[in-house]
Design an enzyme around this catalytic site. Structure first.
Site, PDB file in Angstrom:
ATOM      1  N   LYS A  19      67.323   4.795  15.080  1.00 26.60           N
ATOM      2  CA  LYS A  19      65.947   5.206  14.778  1.00 26.60           C
ATOM      3  C   LYS A  19      65.854   5.700  13.330  1.00 26.60           C
ATOM      4  O   LYS A  19      64.914   5.392  12.612  1.00 26.60           O
ATOM      5  CB  LYS A  19      65.490   6.304  15.746  1.00 26.60           C
ATOM      6  CG  LYS A  19      65.321   5.835  17.176  1.00 26.60           C
ATOM      7  CD  LYS A  19      64.266   4.776  17.296  1.00 26.60           C
ATOM      8  CE  LYS A  19      63.905   4.453  18.730  1.00 26.60           C
ATOM      9  NZ  LYS A  19      63.004   3.308  18.826  1.00 26.60           N
ATOM     10  N   TYR A  28      71.403   5.923  19.493  1.00 25.82           N
ATOM     11  CA  TYR A  28      69.932   5.874  19.598  1.00 25.82           C
ATOM     12  C   TYR A  28      69.262   6.547  18.391  1.00 25.82           C
ATOM     13  O   TYR A  28      68.434   5.945  17.701  1.00 25.82           O
ATOM     14  CB  TYR A  28      69.495   6.554  20.913  1.00 25.82           C
ATOM     15  CG  TYR A  28      68.002   6.514  21.135  1.00 25.82           C
ATOM     16  CD1 TYR A  28      67.380   5.355  21.597  1.00 25.82           C
ATOM     17  CD2 TYR A  28      67.204   7.631  20.885  1.00 25.82           C
ATOM     18  CE1 TYR A  28      66.006   5.315  21.794  1.00 25.82           C
ATOM     19  CE2 TYR A  28      65.832   7.591  21.091  1.00 25.82           C
ATOM     20  CZ  TYR A  28      65.240   6.432  21.550  1.00 25.82           C
ATOM     21  OH  TYR A  28      63.884   6.405  21.735  1.00 25.82           O
TER      22      TYR A  28
HETATM   23  N1  LIG Z   1      60.245   6.535  26.364  1.00 25.40           N
HETATM   24  C1  LIG Z   1      60.499   7.648  25.712  1.00 25.40           C
HETATM   25  O1  LIG Z   1      60.642   8.747  26.277  1.00 25.40           O
HETATM   26  C2  LIG Z   1      60.591   7.605  24.181  1.00 25.40           C
HETATM   27  C3  LIG Z   1      60.823   8.788  23.485  1.00 25.40           C
HETATM   28  C4  LIG Z   1      60.849   8.745  22.088  1.00 25.40           C
HETATM   29  C5  LIG Z   1      60.666   7.543  21.430  1.00 25.40           C
HETATM   30  N2  LIG Z   1      60.464   6.395  22.139  1.00 25.40           N
HETATM   31  C6  LIG Z   1      60.283   5.143  21.400  1.00 25.40           C
HETATM   32  O2  LIG Z   1      58.917   4.779  21.480  1.00 25.40           O
HETATM   33  C7  LIG Z   1      58.801   3.343  21.429  1.00 25.40           C
HETATM   34  C8  LIG Z   1      57.929   2.899  22.585  1.00 25.40           C
HETATM   35  O3  LIG Z   1      58.485   3.389  23.787  1.00 25.40           O
HETATM   36  P1  LIG Z   1      57.971   2.893  25.210  1.00 25.40           P
HETATM   37  O4  LIG Z   1      58.508   3.863  26.202  1.00 25.40           O
HETATM   38  O5  LIG Z   1      56.516   2.607  25.151  1.00 25.40           O
HETATM   39  O6  LIG Z   1      58.776   1.505  25.338  1.00 25.40           O
HETATM   40  P2  LIG Z   1      58.685   0.433  26.495  1.00 25.40           P
HETATM   41  O7  LIG Z   1      57.725   0.859  27.554  1.00 25.40           O
HETATM   42  O8  LIG Z   1      60.082   0.122  26.901  1.00 25.40           O
HETATM   43  O9  LIG Z   1      58.055  -0.836  25.744  1.00 25.40           O
HETATM   44  C9  LIG Z   1      58.781  -1.513  24.782  1.00 25.40           C
HETATM   45  C10 LIG Z   1      58.015  -2.659  24.179  1.00 25.40           C
HETATM   46  O10 LIG Z   1      58.932  -3.420  23.375  1.00 25.40           O
HETATM   47  C11 LIG Z   1      58.975  -4.759  23.833  1.00 25.40           C
HETATM   48  N3  LIG Z   1      60.328  -5.290  23.843  1.00 25.40           N
HETATM   49  C12 LIG Z   1      61.430  -4.747  24.405  1.00 25.40           C
HETATM   50  N4  LIG Z   1      62.481  -5.578  24.251  1.00 25.40           N
HETATM   51  C13 LIG Z   1      62.029  -6.674  23.586  1.00 25.40           C
HETATM   52  C14 LIG Z   1      62.632  -7.863  23.142  1.00 25.40           C
HETATM   53  N5  LIG Z   1      63.926  -8.136  23.352  1.00 25.40           N
HETATM   54  N6  LIG Z   1      61.873  -8.756  22.497  1.00 25.40           N
HETATM   55  C15 LIG Z   1      60.562  -8.513  22.267  1.00 25.40           C
HETATM   56  N7  LIG Z   1      59.923  -7.396  22.673  1.00 25.40           N
HETATM   57  C16 LIG Z   1      60.648  -6.474  23.331  1.00 25.40           C
HETATM   58  C17 LIG Z   1      58.481  -4.712  25.268  1.00 25.40           C
HETATM   59  O11 LIG Z   1      57.996  -5.994  25.619  1.00 25.40           O
HETATM   60  P3  LIG Z   1      58.149  -6.561  27.116  1.00 25.40           P
HETATM   61  O12 LIG Z   1      57.063  -5.870  27.903  1.00 25.40           O
HETATM   62  O13 LIG Z   1      57.940  -8.015  26.968  1.00 25.40           O
HETATM   63  O14 LIG Z   1      59.516  -6.175  27.599  1.00 25.40           O
HETATM   64  C18 LIG Z   1      57.409  -3.636  25.205  1.00 25.40           C
HETATM   65  O15 LIG Z   1      56.226  -4.181  24.705  1.00 25.40           O
HETATM   66  C19 LIG Z   1      60.227   2.805  21.482  1.00 25.40           C
HETATM   67  O16 LIG Z   1      60.646   2.474  20.195  1.00 25.40           O
HETATM   68  C20 LIG Z   1      61.041   3.986  22.000  1.00 25.40           C
HETATM   69  O17 LIG Z   1      62.378   3.961  21.533  1.00 25.40           O
HETATM   70  C21 LIG Z   1      60.407   6.400  23.503  1.00 25.40           C
END
Ligand SMILES: NC(=O)c1ccc[n+]([C@@H]2O[C@H](COP(=O)([O-])OP(=O)(O)OC[C@H]3O[C@@H](n4cnc5c(N)ncnc54)[C@H](OP(=O)(O)O)[C@@H]3O)[C@@H](O)[C@H]2O)c1
Length: 290
Positions: free
Chosen positions: A190, A186
């Protein structure tokens, strides 16, 4: 008798061990909480010019896109963008169109693309000079290959396409601990995507590395939900150590974009994200606004 003797030995030993770990962690978090951070001076400068920058930014009539707008960070970003009236136009680019009620009732234009063949959908990015990328998945959801495909290939493809269509400022949600040489998939991916985007040489690239994002996740992810619950006390006592409220991620990206900087590459670790998010007030540690 023997059992009593052993309990007597083990329980105080275990308690002492836990207490020791808690103290060490407490000291570590305290040190994190009260230490400075590299972007502090720049954020203070941005904060002192916040109002002027905001007005000027509006006058410049920028146009933005958001990818990943159906995710937790993306939805929050879209909501804040809708309330801010900062951009002349905001376009939401994703793999599916969603009803406005799924994105807080915001009716920005949505463009559906196939991330596997983004070059065929390049026009979706035309004439949009600011890009926000909140795209991402997890190994649990997509498997290791699927994770790499979304968090590296798709994000890079978005960066390349957007740049070719005139994007000047690209903002990426990365993650705390991102490191291209990490042994953990992961954080390694990143780190690698950050490097790959740097090579595209945007006029301005801003990378945000939040901690665990605190939000009420719509989708059921039990492991994350447990982690967020366990992290709540740490978030309370040491807010910038390991966690980031979802609203802060969105606000920090918006505040940063509207601020002027001479830098072409900006990296914001978790603590800086918290301070950027509070830019409209004077952030902690900055001299008060003029
Ligand atoms: N969650 C955490 O605690 C955390 C911590 C640090 C960093 N981050 C990073 O922050 C970013 C946003 O996180 P989040 O929690 O908001 O993510 P999320 O809720 O899982 O949303 C991910 C987005 O990416 C799209 N996506 C996922 N798979 C896809 C695919 N195969 N094709 C096209 N679109 C796709 C999703 O679209 P659909 O709705 O169509 O699936 C959604 O719009 C990510 O890069 C994550 O790694 C997250």
């Amino acid at each position: 008798m023997v059992l009593w003797f052993r309990c007597n030995e083990i329980i105080p030993g275990t308690s002492l061990g836990i207490l020791f770990i808690a103290v060490i962690l407490g000291i570590y978090f305290l040190q994190l909480e009260f230490s400075g951070f590299p972007a502090k001076d720049r954020i203070c400068r941005m904060a002192s010019n916040y109002t002027e920058n905001l007005e000027q930014f509006k006058e410049e009539k920028h146009k933005a896109f958001v990818v990943g707008y159906t995710g937790e960070v993306g939805k929050e970003l879209v909501k804040q963008l809708a309330n801010s009236n900062l951009y002349e136009k905001v376009v939401l680019i994703g793999r599916r169109e969603v009803p406005p009620e799924k994105i807080h009732g915001v009716e920005f234009e949505q463009r559906v693309v196939d991330f596997e063949k983004l070059d065929e959908h390049a026009d979706a990015f035309s004439d949009l000079d600011v890009g926000y990328c909140c795209l991402g998945t997890t190994k649990g959801k997509a498997g290791a290959d699927g994770f790499v495909k979304v968090d590296f290939d798709y994000v890079l493809s978005v960066g390349q396409t957007a740049k070719s269509k005139g994007c000047k400022h690209f903002s990426l949600v990365s993650s705390q601990g991102a490191n291209k040489d990490s042994a953990i998939l992961y954080t390694r991916i990143k780190g690698q995507i950050e490097e790959a985007l740097k090579n595209l040489q945007f006029n301005r690239l801003s990378v945000f590395r939040p901690g665990v994002i605190m939000c009420e996740r719509e989708e059921s992810r039990p492991v994350e939900a447990v982690a967020r619950t366990l992290l709540k006390p740490i978030a309370f006592f040491f807010p910038t150590a390991m966690t980031t409220p979802v609203g802060y991620v969105a606000t920090s990206m918006i505040n940063n974009a509207l601020s002027k900087t001479e830098k072409t590459y900006e990296l914001y670790e978790n603590k800086a994200i918290h301070e950027l998010a509070k830019m409209a007030e004077a952030p902690k540690g900055c001299k008060s606004k003029k």
